[in-house]
Design an enzyme around this catalytic site. Structure first.
Site, PDB file in Angstrom:
ATOM      1  N   THR A 237       1.455  -4.360   4.345  1.00  0.00           N
ATOM      2  CA  THR A 237       1.255  -4.678   5.758  1.00  0.00           C
ATOM      3  C   THR A 237       0.656  -6.060   5.998  1.00  0.00           C
ATOM      4  OG1 THR A 237      -0.917  -3.592   5.765  1.00  0.00           O
ATOM      5  CG2 THR A 237       1.000  -2.246   6.367  1.00  0.00           C
ATOM      6  N   ASP A 238       0.000  -6.663   4.999  1.00  0.00           N
ATOM      7  CA  ASP A 238      -0.696  -7.930   5.249  1.00  0.00           C
ATOM      8  C   ASP A 238       0.251  -9.038   5.679  1.00  0.00           C
ATOM      9  OD1 ASP A 238      -3.089  -6.753   4.658  1.00  0.00           O
ATOM     10  OD2 ASP A 238      -3.384  -7.748   2.730  1.00  0.00           O
TER      11      ASP A 238
ATOM     12  N   SER B 189       1.406  -7.437  -0.742  1.00  0.00           N
ATOM     13  CA  SER B 189       2.023  -8.390   0.182  1.00  0.00           C
ATOM     14  C   SER B 189       1.329  -9.753   0.239  1.00  0.00           C
ATOM     15  CB  SER B 189       2.176  -7.789   1.582  1.00  0.00           C
ATOM     16  OG  SER B 189       0.923  -7.504   2.160  1.00  0.00           O
TER      17      SER B 189
ATOM     18  N   THR C  92       0.822  -1.217   0.000  1.00  0.00           N
ATOM     19  CA  THR C  92       0.000   0.000   0.000  1.00  0.00           C
ATOM     20  C   THR C  92       0.850   1.258   0.000  1.00  0.00           C
ATOM     21  OG1 THR C  92      -1.816  -1.138   1.123  1.00  0.00           O
ATOM     22  CG2 THR C  92      -1.773   1.260   1.292  1.00  0.00           C
TER      23      THR C  92
END
Length: 328
Positions: free
Chosen positions: A91-92, A60, A22
């Site tokens: 971030t995942d 991710s 992101t």
């Protein structure tokens, strides 16, 4: 005659590695939603020499252990000529890449991972502040020796315990017992405080990251559906079990009959796996049947540790020792 003048200080050197996510995303021109497109620029820090690299540009959820191994190799290549390394990441799966690097990297310079919860065209984009914080942490004299760190929203997390705890909030990262440090800014001056001292840690050098390790998730009434199929195709299993590492009674004979390593983590948000209960399927009976407690690691981090240890060629008994002694 020799000069008495003090030579000018060398500018700090920072390696900035972009992987997508992101923090690098914008709305796609074809209307498909957000996609990684443009790596973020590091704001400020004009006095720092920055070397940028982009081994891949991925959301991710597309990150694999092979990508993590490629990233580790790139960091080993860049570390000797830089004072710190920053990795931007979605971030995942950021916590999984951070932990994989924690297990595989023994470089002397700090390695810091960061990302953002909002994209570059949102008015509240958190990418620039997180990136600047990560750079300050990576170049700080108190950061070496801590293994890879995660910096989000001013909080500094250990790669072993950090986890994503919210799907959309800007402060989406946490993990018991919480941050190990905090960075704030007074004007342009960073104020960094660590709450813990660096610890010795083991690192591993797997010959490959091709082992197949699957995760099964326990629930009330589970009688082992999917276990036999997963055990047949995988090199090892991780079970996100109940409480301190307990399972329904039907799982006990399945684990007893499995020669491959079976690691018992917990689906609970925090806390260790302890072989306390002696009923069929209780933690004590699972350990007696050959299961390996995951200590305080969650299931997806236990999976990465097991995958790396299998890639290094360790036996089941050696793998059990690593988990039992917290050698990670």
């Amino acid at each position: 005659m020799p000069s008495d003048a003090t030579p000018p200080a060398r500018a700090p050197r920072l390696a900035l590695i972009h992987t997508g996510g992101t923090i690098a995303s914008r709305p796609s021109p074809d209307g498909r939603g957000l996609t990684p497109q443009t790596p973020p620029a590091l704001p400020g820090l004009e006095e720092v020499q920055v070397t940028e690299a982009q081994p891949f540009s991925l959301p991710s959820p597309h990150m694999t252990p092979a990508h993590m191994g490629q990233l580790a190799a790139l960091i080993r290549e860049l570390a000797p000529t830089h004072d710190g390394v920053v990795v931007t990441h979605g971030t995942d799966t950021l916590e999984e890449t951070a932990f994989a690097l924690h297990l595989m990297l023994d470089v002397k310079v700090p390695v810091v991972l960061t990302g953002s919860m909002r994209h570059a065209e949102e008015i509240s984009w958190d990418g620039p502040a997180n990136l600047l914080d990560a750079a300050h942490v990576a170049l700080h004299p108190h950061s070496p020796g801590r293994g890879p760190l995660v910096v989000i929203g001013g909080d500094i997390f250990d790669a072993r315990t950090v986890t994503k705890i919210h799907t959309t909030a800007v402060d989406a990262f946490g993990g018991y017992p919480g941050p190990i440090g905090r960075i704030d800014r007074e004007g342009h001056t960073p104020r960094l405080h660590y709450f813990a001292m660096p610890e010795p840690r083991a690192t591993y050098h797997p010959a490959h990251l091709q082992a197949r390790v699957e995760i099964l998730y326990a629930y009330a009434g589970w009688t082992g559906e999917g276990y036999a199929e997963a055990a047949a195709r995988a090199d090892g299993l991780v079970i996100a079990a109940l409480g301190t590492g307990n399972l329904p009674a039907e799982l006990l004979p399945l684990i007893q009959g499995t020669a491959k390593p079976v690691v018992i983590a917990t689906r609970t948000h925090a806390g260790p796996v302890l072989p306390v209960y002696g009923y069929a399927g209780g933690g004590a009976t699972l350990v007696e049947a050959g299961a390996i407690p995951a200590s305080f690691l969650n299931a997806h981090k236990a999976r990465l540790l097991l995958l790396i240890l299998l890639g290094q060629g360790l036996t089941r008994e050696q793998i059990q020792t690593v988990f039992e002694r917290d050698e990670f």
